[in-house]
Scaffold this motif. Structure first.
Motif, short mmCIF file in Angstrom:
data_model
loop_
_atom_site.label_atom_id
_atom_site.label_comp_id
_atom_site.label_asym_id
_atom_site.label_seq_id
_atom_site.Cartn_x
_atom_site.Cartn_y
_atom_site.Cartn_z
N LEU A 12 0.82 -1.21 0.00
CA LEU A 12 0.00 0.00 0.00
C LEU A 12 0.86 1.26 0.00
N ASN A 13 2.15 1.08 0.10
CA ASN A 13 3.06 2.22 0.15
C ASN A 13 3.68 2.52 -1.21
N TYR A 14 3.26 1.77 -2.23
CA TYR A 14 3.85 1.91 -3.57
C TYR A 14 3.56 3.28 -4.18
N SER A 15 4.54 3.85 -4.88
CA SER A 15 4.30 5.05 -5.68
C SER A 15 4.77 4.81 -7.10
N LYS A 16 4.08 5.40 -8.05
CA LYS A 16 4.47 5.23 -9.46
C LYS A 16 5.76 6.00 -9.74
#
Lengths: 703, 608
Positions: A109-113
């Motif tokens: 849930l901490n992913y960033s593009k």
């Protein structure tokens, strides 16, 4: 006596710059020095000069220089590209930021593009519209383009990517925009049109590739101009070639127009070198493993040809080799040698997770502080510390004496971090780390072989890089591969590969059609148009027309599938292109790769490809027997004996440590450690090793 | 860290990797060769390896929500066929009520692997097939009231018997699909995938021997359980509640409630769905395998560390749901479009875990992809395109939400516009991020996506499945909710707003235009605490309008491009007195105004 001339290969990595000179007398001379990240060209010129001085030669004797470089990748990783703008069809400026949406990791849930290379404020929309057939549905708003030009100028934009919907079918609007921008902004701005870099259907991939090219353009142009300037200044007058990601070379001036083609320049060089050396030594099917400090890379070479792919993302970090993950970087849909990478190298950190299992990598200790044994402040043990503890590496120094190490500290770190928490003996702990690293590597090997329907047992394992020859035997054993090949100078092998690379140009055009609806005549016409583009590019580089050889391939799939397979269909010399023959070749390749096929399903063409090579380069031979020794002045390794550990069953063994020259064509039984200036090779108990006529160490693992 | 004596941690790590790599290789075979558009665009398929007891030891990373899709089906195979299965057998199943499946398009194929006459392992695949019959093309009619209307039900049967294909079954399958060649092609991909998996498992069995293989599978379950329990034990004990709604079904605006109680007790976790609404007369009921899957995926996402996707992970979890509720419906409830509620259950769990581990949980996102389909007939041939319009993540502790991305529960991709236009009588007019759609917050909610289409054929049918027009993506810690979704049909005669989830198809004519705006993500933290510089960046990028910046973030510009810090401070002090509810209303009004949709201001009243 006529003067000796040299061909130079220069490979730049993050840490080291490797230089190889190949003399007209057959001699090979190598140099490894620290890279100069502020201006990589400085290390090239100073290294070249000092190597030439050692040989009492001048830069004028260097006939040509071939370069493999990470400048493009680094520019993207460090976010140091040009201030770039994008012009798109109105309504679609976010295509490049939305991408294909897919997640590169699940349950995170901490992913960033990835941050877009062109911020939204510099993405301009142009009123115009083409249909998929290329017809004009709405004419180009030229006045709007002129207004945008004024904004580009006031924003001090350095580079512009132009990508309109359906421009692969009709480039007219892109060309007009390019001309208008030139008129308004002059020659100081770098322009890339999508139909020039990738005339292929699928708007996100084409836009992203165009943007990457634009973002890199000014930086790569600046770098190459400065490098060539410096080389000319020391008197080197010959041509400068650059290796592109597909394993061929282009002149520096071609690269300045298409810098997105050199993103995997460095890794490609090693694979090409592997293909050449293995071919010359009688091995046409190999899997290369290149293991350095941070990562290990695998590639497959079948019948002498490296496997290629056009699915690539730059800036995604380490390619986890599963090929299921997408969306971690910026898509570049150009031909690449299919290199699968995994985060396991000498510097990979070791830890124990909450469930009690040993984890090796992907975090790396880097060059600073490096492994614990460097004694430079590192406290987390690394793979190198484990390998040292096992006795595989020289216990006092690495790199032929240039780097003094502390083996006791490494041993202690392995004991504290691995042995005590898991309750095993220190040597078994170190051997466990070594085994896990090898097992992790097999994932990269599988990704390029079994994932393509190939059985690794039909291949020899070809190992290079500073750490490749240490773990190669363990990887091979896990994959049931029988033969390991370690070429000469494995630590500077990629630089050597540059000298055996060939000129290569590839062009592509989308042609979306059912294969059976196509006349072979029409196919031939379309292909010959493409061939003309390839020939023009090569003639512009100074090649002669009669020397150019063009071969063709088609991207095909069963109608309804989402992925294509590239199927070679021969050259002009083959005469007529038979549609049913092409269909047969596709069915066969589909079965080979995926284990099934269907003659009743219709086949769809997506793209045509033409690739140009030079006939005169096909004969370039490989000769690793130096007429003169080269590398003068370096101390030979004295044969000795070291206690090394080969796991619980085989235990501790007094193992001979020898230089490569101590091996011959008659097999010598392992265990054996071959220590060299730039690498160490481990021959395990039960295996045997020879040196072949090309000075490769060939290890047969035995039953 | 007590490992059994016959298990060493090095071999366990190597076996764990090898199993994961087998499942990935199986997944790759399907991804590259499948025909079903939903496989390539949505990764809607799964692959797994099982121990001899049918418990999952590895799963290919394709779709987050499939994490718990296999266990019920595997239990069924082992209990019914454990004694009688033979080498060369292969099982097929899709029925949620008799077989442990999720909905009819998902066809399971399972291959047992024998070693010395005994089952040593299984490999299995699930693929969402393009069409398995039923009322509408694609087999997902929202208006279905019984599973019998949704297509062919396949109980657990053998599709291969000791290596011989069950020809009768193949022809039944073929006859019942509108797209028989796609169905057969995809079954072929599943067979190839299982064979690839079998090869990999056999190599591992040959190296370890069946007994050691079983021991290491056991050790892997224990390992995953240890990791999961350590994570749960680090969460504060207690009962945590959360509820959220979907807007309604068809033209019925009655919201459907999803309620959960999460109990943390030591290293055990109980997820109780009691209180959730009853099953409905529509195809959005979620059979229990779906509920289990979503729950596993949410718990897995809420944990701070990676844990292998094996059965041991779920030992610390118990899941409760009332039979007859929408999350545990009774036969014959229709369930083809159960995806809608799967995403809402996921949101509800994120909301509950935001109270348990607030340091790593986001505000809510778009709440699942909107699905837009167009179909029609041209020159005697039918055509169909199903387009997912994806979403936006909510703001997170320390980070903005993500603009334009797949929901974390799914793993979808979009359809290339150029390919769509080359094949179908549909033109895409816009595809872009929507200004002012991200909920205001210290960490802004992700921006929504807008996609507009024009029909080029004489006539086309529009199918629609969306949500979150009245029940918006919630903000967290003072953050504002994301923007509502909108379905706008523009015809020569004028513009109209379509229902979020019409039960039937809408007929469109040449020149009609349809625009969908997906929901925006919720904000995290007080918008007035967002650094003014970041708000300015958003203005320059056209992600936030000047009006939004002023009224929601309290940021004032001087010459249109630079900050007026003095006025900003003053304004922020004044805005701090404004109630949360008023801010929400203001934000909605600005969103509608920025996007020229003020004619839908009545929506502001219905938002909760």
């Amino acid at each position: 006596m006529s003067q000796i001339t040299y061909r130079a290969g220069v490979d730049i990595g993050g840490t080291f710059t490797d230089i190889v000179l190949l003399g007209s007398d057959g001699s090979t001379h190598t140099k490894k020095l620290s890279s100069t990240p502020a201006d990589y060209g400085m290390a090239i010129v100073s290294g070249l000069q000092s190597l030439l001085e050692e040989l009492n030669a001048t830069a004028g004797q260097v006939r040509d220089l071939t370069h493999g470089t990470t400048v493009a990748t680094n520019t993207i990783l460090e976010g140091k590209g040009a201030k770039t703008a994008l012009l798109t069809t109105a309504g679609f400026r976010d295509v490049v930021e939305i991408g294909r949406l897919r997640l590169p990791t699940l349950y995170d849930l901490n992913y960033s593009k990835p941050v877009p290379l062109v911020p939204r404020r510099y993405r301009y929309e142009v009123a115009e519209r083409l249909s998929s057939s290329g017809s004009v549905a709405m004419p180009l708003d030229e006045a709007g383009v002129v207004r945008i030009a004024q904004q580009l100028s006031s924003e001090q934009i350095e580079s512009v990517a132009i990508c309109l919907l359906h421009s692969y079918a009709n480039p007219a609007h892109e060309i007009r925009i390019r001309d208008l921008l030139r008129e308004e902004l002059g020659t100081n701005i770098y322009l890339t049109c999508s139909h020039e870099i990738l005339p292929e259907i699928r708007e996100y991939e084409r836009t992203s590739t165009t943007v990457v090219n634009a973002y890199l353009g000014p930086v790569v142009v600046g770098y190459l101009k400065s490098l060539i300037g410096k080389l000319r200044a020391i008197g080197m007058a010959g041509p400068v070639h650059i290796m592109h990601s597909n394993g061929g070379v282009m002149t520096a001036s071609s690269v300045m127009e298409k810098p997105a083609t050199i993103i995997e320049s460095g890794p490609a060089a090693g694979v090409i070198a592997g293909a050449h050396v293995a071919n010359a030594s009688g091995y046409s099917d190999i899997i290369t493993v290149d293991m350095g400090g941070t990562t290990a890379k695998a590639a497959m070479i079948e019948r002498g040809q490296p496997a290629r792919t056009t699915e690539y993302e730059v800036g995604a970090g380490i390619n986890l080799s599963s090929k299921l993950v997408k969306g971690g970087g910026h898509a570049v849909k150009l031909p690449f040698i299919d290199v699968s990478e995994i985060g396991a190298g000498g510097g990979s950190k070791i830890r124990i997770d909450n469930g009690g299992l040993i984890q090796v990598g992907p975090e790396s200790a880097g060059a600073v502080p490096g492994p614990v044994c460097y004694d430079a402040g590192g406290t987390t043990p690394t793979l190198t510390d484990a390998v040292l503890t096992l006795g595989y590496l020289n216990q006092r120094h690495l790199a032929g004496g240039e780097l003094v190490i502390n083996a006791a500290k490494a041993r202690q770190a392995i004991e504290t971090v691995v042995a005590k928490p898991t309750g095993v003996e220190i040597l078994d702990a170190a051997y466990g780390v070594f085994s896990i690293a090898a097992a992790t590597m097999t994932r990269a090997v599988k990704a390029v072989s079994t994932y393509r329907g190939r059985d690794p047992r039909d291949f020899a394992l070809f190992a290079f890089g500073g750490n490749g020859p240490i773990v190669a035997h363990a990887i091979a054993a896990l994959m049931d591969m029988k033969t390991v090949i370690v070429p000469p100078s494995p630590g500077v092998f990629s630089a050597l590969g540059l000298l055996y690379s060939n000129t290569q140009h590839e062009c592509l055009q989308t042609l979306l059609a059912r294969l059976d609806s196509l006349h072979s005549r029409d196919l031939a016409v379309s292909l010959s148009k493409l061939a003309t583009r390839v020939r023009q590019a090569m003639l512009a580089e100074g090649s002669t027309a009669s020397d150019i050889d063009v071969t063709y391939a088609l991207d095909l799939r069963y109608a309804g599938q989402a992925y294509e397979l590239t199927v070679p269909i021969g050259s002009d010399d083959a005469g007529e292109f038979r549609i049913d023959g092409i269909a047969d070749a596709f069915h066969r390749e589909h079965e080979r790769t995926y284990g099934h096929f269907s003659r009743t399903d219709s086949i769809e063409i997506v793209n045509l490809r033409a690739s140009g090579a030079l006939r005169s380069q096909n004969e370039r031979s490989y000769d690793a027997t130096p007429a003169s020794p080269g590398n003068r002045g370096r101390a030979q390794i004295e044969p000795t004996v070291r206690t090394a550990y080969f796991g619980k069953q085989r235990g501790l063994i007094e193992t001979p440590v020898v230089p490569r020259s101590a091996l011959s064509s008659s097999p010598r039984r392992g265990p054996l450690i071959v220590e060299e200036y730039d690498s160490t090779c481990v021959v395990p108990p039960g295996a045997s090793a020879v040196v072949d006529s090309n000075r490769n160490i060939v290890i047969e693992l035995g039953a | 860290m007590n490992m059994k004596e016959n298990v060493d941690p090095v071999t366990l790590e190597i076996v764990k990797n090898a199993l994961g790599s087998i499942a990935d290789e199986m997944a790759l075979v399907i991804l590259r060769t499948a025909y079903s558009p939903i496989v390539r665009d949505s990764m809607d398929f799964s692959t797994a390896v099982f121990d001899r007891n049918g418990r999952t030891v590895a799963q290919g990373l394709t779709l987050a929500v499939h994490l718990g899709a296999f266990p019920d089906a595997m239990r069924k195979i082992v209990s019914e066929h454990g004694e009688s299965m033979r080498p060369g057998d292969m099982f097929l199943m899709n029925d949620p009520y008799s077989g442990g499946g999720m909905h009819l398009p998902d066809i399971y194929m399972i291959l047992p692997i024998f070693e010395a006459e005994r089952v040593a392992a299984f490999v299995g695949t699930i693929v969402h097939h393009a069409d398995v019959g039923g009322a509408v093309p694609g087999s997902m009619a929202l208006g279905a009231t019984e599973i019998f209307q949704e297509g062919l039900r396949i109980p657990l049967v053998k599709i291969y018997e000791e290596g011989r294909p069950n020809a009768a079954l193949f022809s039944v399958l073929e006859m019942n699909s509108r797209m028989p060649s796609q169905l057969i092609g995809d079954l072929r991909a599943q067979v190839a995938s299982c064979k690839a998996g079998e090869r990999g498992v056999r190599e591992l069995l040959a190296k370890l021997g069946p007994q050691a293989f079983a021991d290491y599978c056991e050790a892997l379950h224990d390992y995953a359980e240890r990791l999961a329990r350590a994570e749960i034990a680090s969460m504060p004990d207690g009962d945590y509640f959360y509820e959220d709604y979907i807007d309604g079904l068809g033209s019925d605006p009655t919201p459907i409630a999803f309620k959960v109680r999460v109990t943390v007790a030591g290293s055990d976790l109980v997820i109780d769905w009691t209180g959730t609404d009853k099953q409905v007369q529509g195809a959005i009921n979620g059979p229990i395998a779906t509920t289990n899957s979503v729950t596993y995926a949410a718990v897995r996402s809420a944990m701070g560390i990676p844990i292998p996707n094996c059965d041991g992970f779920s030992r610390a979890l118990s899941i409760r749901a009332e039979l007859g509720s929408i999350v545990h419906p009774e036969e014959p409830a229709a369930c083809a479009a159960r995806g809608v509620i799967a995403y809402r259950m996921f949101d509800v769990l994120l909301g509950a875990f935001a109270q348990i581990v607030p340091e790593r949980m986001p505000a809510l996102g778009e709440g699942g992809p909107s699905v837009v389909s167009f179909s029609g007939r041209e020159r005697g041939r039918g055509w169909l395109v199903t387009d997912g319009i994806l979403g936006s993540w909510g703001g997170r502790p320390g980070k903005d939400g993500v603009d334009g991305i797949s929901n974390p529960l799914g793993n979808m991709a979009n359809q290339p516009i150029e390919l769509m236009e080359a094949r179908l009588p549909i033109k895409v007019l816009r595809y872009e991020l929507v200004n002012d759609s991200g909920g205001g917050g210290r960490y802004r909610g992700g921006l929504a996506i807008r996609r507009s289409y024009e029909v080029l054929s004489e006539e086309a049918q529009l199918g629609l499945r969306s949500d979150r027009r009245s029940h918006l993506a919630s903000g967290l810690k003072g953050g504002l909710p994301g923007s509502p979704s909108l379905n706008i049909l523009s015809r020569k005669s004028g513009e109209q707003l379509l229902d979020v989830m019409p039960l039937g198809l809408v007929t469109l004519m040449r020149g009609d235009r349809f625009t969908h705006i997906a929901p925006g993500g919720g904000g995290y933290g007080d918008p007035l605490a967002r650094p003014a510089r970041q708000v300015l960046e958003d203005i320059l990028d056209g992600k936030v309008s000047k009006e939004f910046a002023e009224k929601i973030y309290g940021v004032v510009l001087k010459d249109g491009r630079s900050l007026d810090e003095f006025e900003t401070d003053n304004l922020r002090r004044r805005l701090a007195k404004k109630s949360h509810k008023d801010r929400i209303t203001e934000q909605l009004r600005i969103f509608l105004k920025t996007n020229s949709h003020l004619s839908y201001s009545h929506l502001i009243e219905s938002v909760s």
